[in-house]
Scaffold this motif. Structure first.
Motif, short mmCIF file in Angstrom:
data_model
loop_
_atom_site.label_atom_id
_atom_site.label_comp_id
_atom_site.label_asym_id
_atom_site.label_seq_id
_atom_site.Cartn_x
_atom_site.Cartn_y
_atom_site.Cartn_z
N ILE A 1 0.84 -1.20 0.00
CA ILE A 1 0.00 0.00 0.00
C ILE A 1 0.87 1.25 0.00
CG2 ILE A 1 -1.55 1.37 1.45
CD1 ILE A 1 -3.13 -1.07 2.01
N ARG A 2 0.69 2.06 -1.02
CA ARG A 2 1.47 3.29 -1.11
C ARG A 2 0.60 4.54 -1.25
NH1 ARG A 2 5.74 3.38 1.23
NH2 ARG A 2 6.17 5.33 0.13
N THR A 3 -0.55 4.43 -1.87
CA THR A 3 -1.37 5.60 -2.16
C THR A 3 -2.74 5.48 -1.52
OG1 THR A 3 -2.39 4.70 -4.17
CG2 THR A 3 -0.21 5.73 -4.40
N LYS A 4 -3.49 6.58 -1.56
CA LYS A 4 -4.87 6.56 -1.06
C LYS A 4 -5.73 5.59 -1.86
CE LYS A 4 -4.83 11.30 0.73
NZ LYS A 4 -5.58 12.56 0.85
N ASP A 5 -5.51 5.58 -3.16
CA ASP A 5 -6.27 4.65 -4.00
C ASP A 5 -5.94 3.20 -3.68
OD1 ASP A 5 -7.72 6.61 -5.33
OD2 ASP A 5 -6.21 6.84 -6.91
N ASP A 6 -4.68 2.94 -3.29
CA ASP A 6 -4.30 1.58 -2.88
C ASP A 6 -5.11 1.13 -1.66
OD1 ASP A 6 -2.43 1.33 -4.88
OD2 ASP A 6 -0.72 1.84 -3.61
N VAL A 7 -5.31 2.06 -0.70
CA VAL A 7 -6.11 1.74 0.49
C VAL A 7 -7.52 1.36 0.06
CG1 VAL A 7 -7.09 2.62 2.63
CG2 VAL A 7 -4.75 3.23 1.99
N SER A 8 -8.11 2.18 -0.79
CA SER A 8 -9.47 1.92 -1.24
C SER A 8 -9.58 0.60 -1.99
CB SER A 8 -9.94 3.09 -2.14
OG SER A 8 -11.31 2.99 -2.42
N ALA A 9 -8.59 0.30 -2.82
CA ALA A 9 -8.59 -0.96 -3.56
C ALA A 9 -8.45 -2.16 -2.62
CB ALA A 9 -7.46 -0.96 -4.59
N PHE A 10 -7.60 -2.02 -1.60
CA PHE A 10 -7.43 -3.09 -0.61
C PHE A 10 -8.74 -3.36 0.12
CE2 PHE A 10 -6.51 -4.14 3.87
CZ PHE A 10 -6.00 -5.42 3.70
N ALA B 1 -11.76 -2.73 -0.91
CA ALA B 1 -12.74 -3.29 -1.83
C ALA B 1 -12.54 -4.79 -2.00
CB ALA B 1 -12.64 -2.58 -3.18
N SER B 2 -11.29 -5.25 -2.00
CA SER B 2 -11.02 -6.67 -2.26
C SER B 2 -10.94 -7.52 -1.00
CB SER B 2 -9.71 -6.81 -3.05
OG SER B 2 -8.61 -6.33 -2.28
N ASP B 3 -10.59 -6.91 0.15
CA ASP B 3 -10.27 -7.71 1.34
C ASP B 3 -11.11 -7.41 2.57
OD1 ASP B 3 -7.58 -7.50 -0.33
OD2 ASP B 3 -7.44 -9.30 0.90
N ARG C 1 -16.46 2.09 5.72
CA ARG C 1 -16.56 0.63 5.85
C ARG C 1 -17.00 0.27 7.27
NH1 ARG C 1 -16.17 -2.19 0.89
NH2 ARG C 1 -15.04 -0.78 -0.50
N ASP C 2 -18.01 -0.60 7.37
CA ASP C 2 -18.52 -1.03 8.66
C ASP C 2 -17.98 -2.42 8.98
OD1 ASP C 2 -20.34 -2.22 10.70
OD2 ASP C 2 -21.33 -0.28 10.51
N PRO C 3 -17.33 -2.62 10.15
CA PRO C 3 -16.76 -3.94 10.45
C PRO C 3 -17.81 -5.01 10.75
CG PRO C 3 -16.53 -2.48 12.34
CD PRO C 3 -17.04 -1.63 11.20
N GLU C 4 -19.04 -4.60 11.04
CA GLU C 4 -20.10 -5.60 11.27
C GLU C 4 -20.44 -6.33 9.98
OE1 GLU C 4 -23.20 -4.75 14.75
OE2 GLU C 4 -23.26 -3.23 13.18
N THR C 5 -20.65 -5.58 8.92
CA THR C 5 -21.13 -6.15 7.67
C THR C 5 -20.06 -6.21 6.59
OG1 THR C 5 -21.80 -3.98 6.82
CG2 THR C 5 -23.42 -5.19 8.15
N GLY C 6 -19.04 -5.37 6.72
CA GLY C 6 -18.01 -5.27 5.69
C GLY C 6 -18.42 -4.42 4.51
#
Length: 377
Positions: free
Chosen positions: A172-181, A183-185, A347-352
């Protein structure tokens, strides 16, 4: 007997003298047990995830009772495991024991009294090297070890354990990387327990930082427990609700506030040697300030937000007690990017699930708009 013990210990140390000074690696059971003689902690891995961090007591260093450093196999013969342990030599009773080095040494509970309960004198010394060579846990932790860690798992006894040698990624290097992570995980970082939302987002924040081999239980092992949410994680029963059966509020089934989460994240960042590249800060930030940080701060990588999780259930102005606890307290994670129309992405940790909203959530004013914000150097 002492000479035999010394000879046996010397033989095993000789056999495993090539073992690395830093604990690591897995065997075919998928479990590794690493005991740090300096930290007086036992780090337990399941596959590649740090599952638990158990405070322990080992043998007295520099004596014949020292716990021997080296690499071993847990209960290699399958004959050294039991629910009760008694040493006639020391008049010592314990429970939930599993042997290594052929059973010469064991993982076990601290000493029990005649009533079958752990002796206060033994519990008070947990975390100090005071045993006759075995590795002692609290009774609950010994029971967990006994039930979960299988025979023939790898055991590594080392002077110091270096978490920084494993478990860190740098993707993870950028803000978009955080968002992509996210979204996938995000599904893999949903909270494990009914009341572990702060633990889940502590784990998620550490994953964004690059530490992705932690379980919620490992974080629960080191987060301080007590009754003041400014200094402790306040939770009598992590799988129970916030109200008693008679409808009254169970304030001790609560959670915790930003200082505890910030301190916990910082402790893991130091442990994994990433504190020079990342920082986490407690801040006061309303929606205007958060939108500004997303747009204008290139180092901002997201934030944990304190809010009322279900205002439809708890009300828009729920009760607040003398300890500053807010009924319905919850946390969500704010992405460091804006969504369509400038909405916040949360992002909500209850539902993801992803929430896109013009507001970051209800009741944040009750927490003085406090957040735990992540920054990358």
């Amino acid at each position: 007997m002492k000479k035999v013990l010394l000879l046996l210990t010397a033989a095993y140390i000789l056999i495993f003298s090539a073992a690395p000074a830093v604990c690591g690696g897995l065997n075919n059971t998928g479990w590794t047990v690493c005991v740090s003689l300096v930290a007086q902690k036992t780090y337990i891995y399941k596959k590649d995830e740090l599952e638990r961090i158990l405070p322990c007591s080992t043998g007295v260093p520099g004596t014949a009772d020292a716990t021997p450093e080296g690499a071993y196999i847990l209960n290699e013969t399958g004959k050294n495991r039991g629910r009760q342990f008694y040493s006639p030599r020391y008049g010592d009773t314990a429970v939930f024991w599993v042997g290594f080095i052929g059973g010469t040494y064991v993982f076990r509970s601290v000493a029990l009294g005649a009533d079958g309960k752990a002796l206060n004198s033994a519990l008070s010394k947990l975390g100090q090297p005071v045993t006759h060579g075995s590795v002692c846990f609290s009774e609950d932790d010994a029971h967990w070890f006994y039930r979960n860690v299988p025979d023939r798992s790898r055991v590594q006894i080392c002077r110091e354990w270096d978490a920084g040698s494993t478990g860190v990624t740098g993707s993870i290097r950028t803000k978009d990387d955080v968002s992509a992570f996210l979204a996938s995980d995000m599904d893999g970082y949903r909270q494990k327990h009914l009341l572990s939302c702060e633990i889940a987002l502590t784990r998620l924040s550490l994953a964004i930082i690059g530490i992705r081999n932690l379980s919620e239980d490992a974080i629960l092992d080191i987060i301080p427990k007590g009754t003041d949410p400014e200094h402790f994680f306040v939770c009598d029963d992590i799988d129970a609700g916030r109200r008693n059966r008679d409808g009254s509020i169970h304030w001790n089934n609560y959670g915790t506030h930003p200082p505890v989460v910030v301190n916990t994240i910082n402790s893991f960042m130091r442990l994994y040697h990433v504190d020079s590249a990342w920082s986490v800060q407690e801040m006061h930030a309303d929606d205007v300030r958060l939108r500004e940080m997303i747009r204008n701060d290139p180092s901002f990588r997201g934030a944990i937000l304190w809010l009322v999780g279900h205002p439809e259930r708890w009300g828009t102005n729920p009760p607040v007690n003398e300890r500053g606890m807010v009924l319905g307290e919850h946390v969500r994670f704010l992405e460091p990017v804006l969504g369509s129309g400038g909405c916040f992405r949360i992002r909500d940790p209850e539902t993801g699930r992803l929430i896109e909203s013009e507001s970051t959530g209800a009741g944040r004013n009750l927490f003085s708009y406090r957040i735990a914000a992540l920054f990358q150097s």
